[in-house]
Design a protein around this motif. Sequence first.
Motif, PDB file in Angstrom:
ATOM      1  N   ALA A   1       0.821  -1.206   0.000  1.00 42.03           N
ATOM      2  CA  ALA A   1       0.000   0.000   0.000  1.00 42.03           C
ATOM      3  C   ALA A   1       0.858   1.260   0.000  1.00 42.03           C
ATOM      4  N   ALA A   2       1.981   1.203   0.708  1.00 39.17           N
ATOM      5  CA  ALA A   2       2.836   2.395   0.815  1.00 39.17           C
ATOM      6  C   ALA A   2       3.432   2.811  -0.522  1.00 39.17           C
ATOM      7  N   SER A   3       3.485   1.879  -1.494  1.00 39.89           N
ATOM      8  CA  SER A   3       4.069   2.214  -2.798  1.00 39.89           C
ATOM      9  C   SER A   3       3.053   2.789  -3.769  1.00 39.89           C
ATOM     10  N   LEU A   4       1.794   2.912  -3.334  1.00 36.52           N
ATOM     11  CA  LEU A   4       0.725   3.248  -4.273  1.00 36.52           C
ATOM     12  C   LEU A   4       0.340   4.720  -4.275  1.00 36.52           C
ATOM     13  N   GLY A   5       0.824   5.467  -3.323  1.00 40.00           N
ATOM     14  CA  GLY A   5       0.504   6.888  -3.299  1.00 40.00           C
ATOM     15  C   GLY A   5      -0.587   7.219  -2.306  1.00 40.00           C
ATOM     16  N   SER A   6      -0.642   8.480  -1.934  1.00 35.31           N
ATOM     17  CA  SER A   6      -1.591   8.952  -0.928  1.00 35.31           C
ATOM     18  C   SER A   6      -3.029   8.689  -1.358  1.00 35.31           C
ATOM     19  N   GLY A   7      -3.815   8.215  -0.423  1.00 36.08           N
ATOM     20  CA  GLY A   7      -5.210   7.918  -0.691  1.00 36.08           C
ATOM     21  C   GLY A   7      -5.403   6.484  -1.118  1.00 36.08           C
ATOM     22  N   ASP A   8      -4.705   6.049  -2.129  1.00 32.72           N
ATOM     23  CA  ASP A   8      -4.834   4.665  -2.581  1.00 32.72           C
ATOM     24  C   ASP A   8      -4.202   3.677  -1.605  1.00 32.72           C
TER      25      ASP A   8
END
Length: 474
Positions: free
Chosen positions: A107-114
Amino acid sequence: MKTAVIVGGGPNGLVAAAELIRAGWRVRVIEREPTLGGGCRTADVTLPGFHHDICSSIHPLAIASPAMARLHLEDEGLEWIAPPVLLAHPFDDGSAATLMRSIDATAASLGSGDDVAYRTFMSPLARDYAKVLPVLLGPIRPTRHVMALTRFGLPAVRSLNALASGLFTGFRAKALLGGIAAHAMIPIDQRGTAAFALVLALTGHTVGWPFPRGGSQEIIDAITARIAGPNFTVETGHEVTDLADYADADAILFDTSPRDLVRIAGDALSDRYRARIARFRHGPGVFKIDYALSGPVQWTADAANLAGTIHLGGDLDEINAAEHQVHTGVHPDRPFTLVLQASRFDPTRAPAGQQTLGVYCHVPAGSERDMTGAIEAQIERFAPGFRQLILARSTMTAREIEAYNPHYVGGDINGGMQDLRQLFTRPTLNAWDPYRTSNPRLFLCSSATPPGGGVHGMCGYHAARSVLKRHGTG
C-alpha cells in the motif's frame, strides 16, 4: 494392482502419478521429449553456464498448492528463494508500484489515498484466503466457506478495469493490479479478469512469489525423486500415437492439449465428446527471449532492482491498449512485457558476476513475428543501457513455443482461454468432473482442465482423484 499410463510428463502428469501411486497403483509416464518437465524445464539455451527456465520461472501457485504440499518436496532438496520485492511495476517518472508480502508495504508504494483503499480492500480478503484458495484450485464443488467465497467472488467476477477504477484514484495502484490481471492473457476490461489480479496478489501476500534455487527443473526433479520406486516407471523420447499399445492399462491420463487427446484417442472417444472438444478455445500466444547478460540490469526505479518479477507496461491505459491489440490479432508496438530476473537472487544460474534474464510478451495466437525490438525498447525505457549488457539471446516465437510443447497451442501457455466462459467449464461443459472423457479408461489431466494454467499440479491431482473414484480405489 491397478495400472495407469500418463501421456506427458509435465507437473500435472507427475502430480497425477504421485496421487495414483499413493493409492497403490502402478504408473508409467511417457514423455515425447528427452526429459520430463513440460513447462518446467531449465536449460543452457544461450551460453554454457547460463541456466534458463524455458517457460515458467516464478511459482506462487506451486508453493500455495495443496497438491504440491502433499508431496513435501523440500524433503527432496527443493529450496525456494523469496526476493525482497515480489513484483515491481516501474513508471516513466522513475517510481514503481510494488507487490510485497506485506499488505502495508504494498500500500505504501501506491501513493496517498490509494494506500488506505488498498489496505482496506485487501486485508479482509487475505484473512479469508486460506479458505478460498482450495475452492478456486479445482472444479466446481460445494463448500462450507460460503461467506468467505462470496466476499471474494463479488469483486472477482468484475473486470479489472471496473474494480480498479472503483477503488483507486491514482495511476500506480490501477497499473499494479492491471499488470497482474494481464497474466490471464485476455483483455482486462472483460468480466472475471479481476479474479486473476486478486488470486495472484493475495497469493503474494500470503505465501510470496518464490522460485526454486537452480531453476524450474528442480521442481520436476523433486517430484520424480519423491515418487521413485518399483511402481513408477518413465519412458522419455517416445511419442504416443496409438492407444492399442496400452490396452492393458486400467486408466490412461493425458497431460496434453485436448486436441492431442482427440488425435491420439480417435474413435475411442464418442462423436459427441469430440464435437464438444472441438469447441475448446485457446488464447493468445507469447514471444519469449532468454538473455545471457554481463551483469545485472540497472533499473531506474530502485524497487525493480530488488524484484524477482517486473511488469513493463506503463499505466493502465497502456496495458489495456496492448492487450486489446493482441486479442484482435495486432502485434503491439509497446507490448505489455514480463521480466523474470531470478539469477539476481540465485547465483547458481549464471557464472560469477553475470546474469540470466527471462522476458516475454503476449502476441496473437500462432504468431511468427520476432518481437525482440519491441521488447528491448520497453526494457530500455525503464533501464537505459540494457542492450550493452547482452552477451547472447535465445528467442522463441509463439509458433516455435507450440513446436517445443504442443500443449501450448498457438503459443498459449495457459493451456486454453481462461475467461469466465471457460474457467471452470474446461475443456467441456462437464463442470462437475471435467477430467473424465466419454471413454471410462481415458482422462484429461492437463491445464486444459480446472483450475487451468500455472505450476500447481492441481489439474493432475483432481484427475487422479477422478480415476480413483471411478475405480473405487480412492
